[in-house]
Design a protein around this motif. Structure first.
Motif, short mmCIF file in Angstrom:
data_model
loop_
_atom_site.label_atom_id
_atom_site.label_comp_id
_atom_site.label_asym_id
_atom_site.label_seq_id
_atom_site.Cartn_x
_atom_site.Cartn_y
_atom_site.Cartn_z
N ILE A 65 0.81 -1.11 0.02
CA ILE A 65 0.00 0.05 0.15
C ILE A 65 0.83 1.32 -0.06
O ILE A 65 1.66 1.42 0.78
CB ILE A 65 -1.00 -0.02 1.12
N LEU A 66 0.54 2.02 -0.80
CA LEU A 66 1.04 3.65 -0.85
C LEU A 66 -0.18 4.45 -0.66
O LEU A 66 -1.02 4.57 -1.36
CB LEU A 66 1.65 3.81 -2.42
N TRP A 67 -0.18 5.20 0.26
CA TRP A 67 -1.37 5.85 0.97
C TRP A 67 -1.02 7.46 1.02
O TRP A 67 0.00 7.74 1.76
CB TRP A 67 -1.75 5.49 2.21
N VAL A 68 -1.61 8.22 0.20
CA VAL A 68 -1.62 9.63 0.58
C VAL A 68 -2.68 10.00 1.41
O VAL A 68 -3.92 9.79 0.82
CB VAL A 68 -1.51 10.59 -0.78
N GLU A 69 -2.69 10.82 2.40
CA GLU A 69 -3.60 11.13 3.39
C GLU A 69 -4.43 12.22 2.74
O GLU A 69 -4.17 13.27 1.86
CB GLU A 69 -3.07 11.73 4.61
N THR A 102 -1.74 12.80 -4.62
CA THR A 102 -2.38 13.85 -3.66
C THR A 102 -3.79 13.40 -3.73
O THR A 102 -4.34 12.80 -4.52
CB THR A 102 -2.13 15.17 -4.13
N HIS A 103 -4.44 13.89 -2.60
CA HIS A 103 -5.70 13.53 -2.33
C HIS A 103 -6.56 14.64 -3.38
O HIS A 103 -7.68 14.16 -3.97
CB HIS A 103 -6.36 13.84 -0.97
N GLY A 104 -6.27 15.78 -3.52
CA GLY A 104 -6.87 16.42 -4.40
C GLY A 104 -7.61 17.67 -3.62
O GLY A 104 -7.92 18.75 -4.31
N HIS A 105 -7.45 18.03 -2.57
CA HIS A 105 -8.08 19.02 -1.55
C HIS A 105 -7.00 20.26 -1.72
O HIS A 105 -7.29 21.29 -1.41
CB HIS A 105 -8.47 18.70 -0.30
N ARG A 106 -5.84 19.84 -1.97
CA ARG A 106 -4.69 21.03 -1.96
C ARG A 106 -4.26 21.19 -3.47
O ARG A 106 -3.92 22.23 -3.87
CB ARG A 106 -3.36 20.75 -1.05
#
Length: 179
Positions: A65-69, A102-106
């Motif tokens: 797993i590679l997880w970006v918060e 990235t998650h996309g909120h920034r």
């Protein structure tokens, strides 16, 4: 390497199981999670909101797993994930291509990463599958595993050998892009 890319599970054990079934069925070697794993989910019983169970289901794959918060991942560490979270973003290299995860909120198409920092931008957050070029940056969103928006299906993204394939959780391909 074959990678399955997903975003916005939002604590749904039901859809997490479907995602993991697809991961195994496709023979993927890495599960890339673009944030919002456990919280801010639906309380509809069919959705099976259970953030602790989502982490329990993912933990056996910790090494893959590679997880970006994401913006809803505050406090997930209390649930005991055995895989590390990367706050904000992560830059990785896939087959000689620089990938900005990235998650996309920034960061996202409206606020892209610094010019020249990547060739591919992968983001979630909107819950809508998307793809396209911004000059020399390929942008892709897998959509949402659990809470799709914009009349889209529960979906994810498969990447291998420079090809992105958008899939429903049932494994049906609805779009592809070759780089």
């Amino acid at each position: 390497m074959k990678r399955l890319i997903a975003s916005d599970l939002h604590g749904s054990a039901h859809f997490c199981r479907q995602l993991l079934d697809l991961y195994r069925q496709e023979g993927a070697e890495q599960l890339v999670l673009l944030g919002d794993l456990a919280y801010s989910g639906s309380y509809d019983p069919r959705y099976e909101y259970d953030p602790a169970e989502v982490i329990r289901l993912l933990n056996p794959l910790a090494g893959e797993i590679l997880w970006v918060e994401g913006n809803c991942d505050f406090g997930v560490s209390a649930l005991g994930p055995r895989f590390a979270g990367h706050p904000g973003y992560l830059i990785d290299c896939w087959e000689g291509r620089t990938v900005f995860l990235t998650h996309g909120h920034r960061y996202g198409p409206q606020n892209p990463p610094p010019r020249g920092s990547a060739q591919i931008l992968l983001f979630g957050h909107t819950h809508v599958p998307a793809w396209g070029w911004m000059e020399d940056l390929f942008c892709a969103n897998p959509g949402s595993v659990s809470l799709p928006r914009g009349r889209s299906d529960h979906s994810c993204l498969l990447y291998e050998d420079g090809v992105f394939r958008w899939l429903t959780l049932e494994g049906e391909e609805f779009h592809w892009e070759a780089l």
